[in-house]
Design a protein around this motif. Structure first.
Motif, mmCIF file in Angstrom:
data_model
loop_
_atom_site.group_PDB
_atom_site.id
_atom_site.type_symbol
_atom_site.label_atom_id
_atom_site.label_comp_id
_atom_site.label_asym_id
_atom_site.label_seq_id
_atom_site.Cartn_x
_atom_site.Cartn_y
_atom_site.Cartn_z
ATOM 1 N N ALA A 68 -89.924 23.328 66.717
ATOM 2 C CA ALA A 68 -90.273 21.922 66.523
ATOM 3 C C ALA A 68 -91.343 21.479 67.519
ATOM 4 O O ALA A 68 -92.268 20.733 67.175
ATOM 5 N N ALA A 69 -91.221 21.952 68.763
ATOM 6 C CA ALA A 69 -92.199 21.591 69.791
ATOM 7 C C ALA A 69 -93.589 22.080 69.423
ATOM 8 O O ALA A 69 -94.581 21.351 69.536
ATOM 9 N N ARG A 70 -93.669 23.317 68.966
ATOM 10 C CA ARG A 70 -94.978 23.869 68.643
ATOM 11 C C ARG A 70 -95.578 23.199 67.398
ATOM 12 O O ARG A 70 -96.790 23.062 67.288
ATOM 13 N N LEU A 277 -95.315 17.436 77.560
ATOM 14 C CA LEU A 277 -93.951 17.910 77.340
ATOM 15 C C LEU A 277 -93.121 16.991 76.439
ATOM 16 O O LEU A 277 -91.980 17.311 76.126
ATOM 17 N N ASP A 278 -93.639 15.859 76.000
ATOM 18 C CA ASP A 278 -92.863 14.977 75.116
ATOM 19 C C ASP A 278 -92.438 15.750 73.863
ATOM 20 O O ASP A 278 -93.285 16.245 73.115
ATOM 21 N N GLY A 279 -91.129 15.857 73.660
ATOM 22 C CA GLY A 279 -90.636 16.633 72.532
ATOM 23 C C GLY A 279 -90.769 18.126 72.739
ATOM 24 O O GLY A 279 -90.567 18.903 71.799
ATOM 25 N N GLY A 280 -91.093 18.547 73.951
ATOM 26 C CA GLY A 280 -91.297 19.964 74.250
ATOM 27 C C GLY A 280 -90.064 20.632 74.826
ATOM 28 O O GLY A 280 -88.962 20.077 74.823
ATOM 29 N N GLY A 316 -87.856 13.104 75.390
ATOM 30 C CA GLY A 316 -87.615 13.932 74.216
ATOM 31 C C GLY A 316 -87.659 15.423 74.485
ATOM 32 O O GLY A 316 -87.602 16.231 73.549
ATOM 33 N N HIS A 317 -87.749 15.816 75.746
ATOM 34 C CA HIS A 317 -87.831 17.237 76.075
ATOM 35 C C HIS A 317 -86.438 17.836 76.243
ATOM 36 O O HIS A 317 -85.470 17.143 76.551
ATOM 37 N N THR A 318 -86.361 19.149 76.039
ATOM 38 C CA THR A 318 -85.111 19.883 76.196
ATOM 39 C C THR A 318 -85.320 20.987 77.223
ATOM 40 O O THR A 318 -86.318 21.713 77.164
ATOM 41 N N ILE A 319 -84.393 21.106 78.154
ATOM 42 C CA ILE A 319 -84.478 22.098 79.226
ATOM 43 C C ILE A 319 -83.331 23.089 79.067
ATOM 44 O O ILE A 319 -82.157 22.700 79.071
ATOM 45 N N PHE A 320 -83.672 24.365 78.927
ATOM 46 C CA PHE A 320 -82.664 25.427 78.867
ATOM 47 C C PHE A 320 -82.710 26.185 80.199
ATOM 48 O O PHE A 320 -83.722 26.802 80.537
ATOM 49 N N VAL A 353 -80.686 18.566 85.388
ATOM 50 C CA VAL A 353 -79.894 17.608 84.624
ATOM 51 C C VAL A 353 -80.315 16.176 84.926
ATOM 52 O O VAL A 353 -80.002 15.248 84.174
ATOM 53 N N ARG A 354 -81.053 15.978 86.027
ATOM 54 C CA ARG A 354 -81.549 14.657 86.404
ATOM 55 C C ARG A 354 -82.902 14.324 85.774
ATOM 56 O O ARG A 354 -83.435 13.234 85.983
ATOM 57 N N MET A 355 -83.504 15.256 85.053
ATOM 58 C CA MET A 355 -84.901 15.125 84.646
ATOM 59 C C MET A 355 -85.121 14.472 83.293
ATOM 60 O O MET A 355 -86.150 14.648 82.660
ATOM 61 N N GLY A 356 -84.141 13.685 82.834
ATOM 62 C CA GLY A 356 -84.307 13.055 81.530
ATOM 63 C C GLY A 356 -84.185 14.090 80.428
ATOM 64 O O GLY A 356 -83.872 15.254 80.658
ATOM 65 N N GLY A 357 -84.421 13.702 79.209
ATOM 66 C CA GLY A 357 -84.306 14.646 78.105
ATOM 67 C C GLY A 357 -82.894 15.199 78.031
ATOM 68 O O GLY A 357 -81.914 14.539 78.372
#
Length: 399
Positions: A68-70, A277-280, A316-320, A353-357
């Protein structure tokens, strides 16, 4: 010895400094290296075996978020620690780059040292325990000399760490300007933004007896180098070092100003990717300190600049976050633990976990995670949907 005036006009005691320029070094080929490229390199087609359902779900989510990000042109940043290289995942990451799935690579100084040594010699890593006692840990001539030379030569072109070293590997060395030309440029433009970089290169060339011209350094195994492939692909590769963290500090060429300049420019380049990185997606794989610390400061800088220009903050970003540790026994989907809980002090989870998204913690070996992720993304590229990670028999790879 150095003396300095005190605020009262007196003279303080001389400041003692270790004469690092006198450190003895040995040829890299003489080192007993613990890891050989032929032994560690993992094929992108390797079978990881069966994985637990919870990991299957995390991998499905990661692959879907990346796709989705790409599709919307958002950043997908892979931030990794040096063990990714020592685990032989270079060809897997190269496939992710070639497929356009990853748009930014970031690592620490050690991540590039192992990458360079493997590209140059085909082997890397040493016994820290044995070599520190003997005073020879990291004291390998070519590693310290050529990394510094690559960064100094790149700096006079305005290039940071990742691009300078990637070019050095791809071009099998560097063309140095004549000493007289550097001196003339400094005199002519003392206020030029690159005057400091020119001075550092000039001093190193004079001190070590280098004239201008071609310095040939063959890299026999550069097809497996992430630095080289990112350079050729035009993918940003940023390096985030610490002064004194890496073995190139145990070398007579050591120059903190050179490392700081290269790392500083790369921090700004890192921020440019965070700004997209919005939505990234951020994949933080085995980076317990560098990744979360650099990311949080960069995100703050981006949001600061956006605020000044009237733009909304990154969202809107996701961090794994992928690591072998158990996450401190805390369910990170609930957010940050209280200070009384030991998990509060796990920086690699707490900062992200503090970075939004949205942050997802995945306890897993980085080989299993990246191979399984690549398999899903490759299947989507082939238009076949994902095929899962099931192998034949064996123990589940991750819990």
């Amino acid at each position: 010895m150095n003396t300095e005036a005190s605020s009262c006009g007196g003279v303080l005691a001389a400041e003692r400094r270790l004469p690092l320029e006198s450190v003895r070094v040995w040829p890299l080929a003489e080192r007993r290296s613990l890891s050989r490229l032929t032994d560690i390199l993992i094929s992108p087609d390797a079978d990881v075996g069966p994985v637990a359902p919870v990991l299957e779900s995390a991998l499905d989510e990661a692959a879907e978020k990346i796709r989705a990000a790409r599709s919307r042109g958002a950043s997908v940043m892979l931030i990794y620690g040096a063990h990714l290289i020592k685990n032989g995942l270079m060809d897997v990451v190269i496939r992710l780059l070639e497929g356009g799935w990853v748009t930014h690579l970031a690592t620490n100084g050690a991540g590039t040292i192992h990458d360079w040594e493997l590209a140059y010699l085909g082997r890397t890593e040493e016994s820290v325990r044995a070599h520190v006692v003997e005073g020879c840990f990291g004291t390998w001539d070519e590693t310290g000399r050529y990394l510094h030379l690559a960064l100094m030569a790149g700096a006079v072109r305005g290039e940071g760490w990742g691009r300078s070293l990637g070019r050095f590997i791809v071009e099998d060395g560097v063309e140095l300007p004549p000493v007289g030309e550097l001196e003339a440029a400094i005199r002519r433009e003392p206020r030029h933004p690159l005057a400091g970089a020119r001075a550092e290169l000039l001093q190193a060339m004079v001190r070590h007896g280098l004239g201008g011209g071609r310095v040939e350094v063959r890299h026999q195994y550069k097809e497996h180098s992430l630095l080289a492939r990112a350079f050729l692909s035009g993918v940003p590769f940023t390096v985030h070092p610490g002064i004194g963290y890496d073995i190139i500090a145990t070398h007579p060429w050591f120059n903190g100003a050179v490392l700081g300049r290269a790392g500083g420019w790369d921090f700004a380049a890192f921020g440019a990717s965070v700004d997209r990185l919005d939505g990234g997606v951020v994949l933080s794989v085995g980076s317990a300190i560098m990744g979360p610390q650099v990311f949080e400061k960069s995100l703050s800088c981006v949001n600061n600049l956006r605020r000044q220009s009237g733009r909304p903050r990154v969202e809107g970003h996701t961090i794994f976050v992928v690591d072998l540790q158990d996450g401190g026994g805390w369910d990170w989907s609930k957010g940050e633990p209280p200070k009384e809980h030991p998990a509060y002090y796990l920086r690699f989870c707490k900062s992200y976990v503090r970075m939004g998204g949205t942050m997802r913690y995945v306890q897993c070996d980085n080989r299993v995670f990246l191979l399984s992720l690549w398999r899903r993304l490759r299947a989507w590229s082939d238009g076949a949907g994902h095929s899962g990670s099931a192998g034949v028999g064996g123990k589940e790879a991750c819990a």
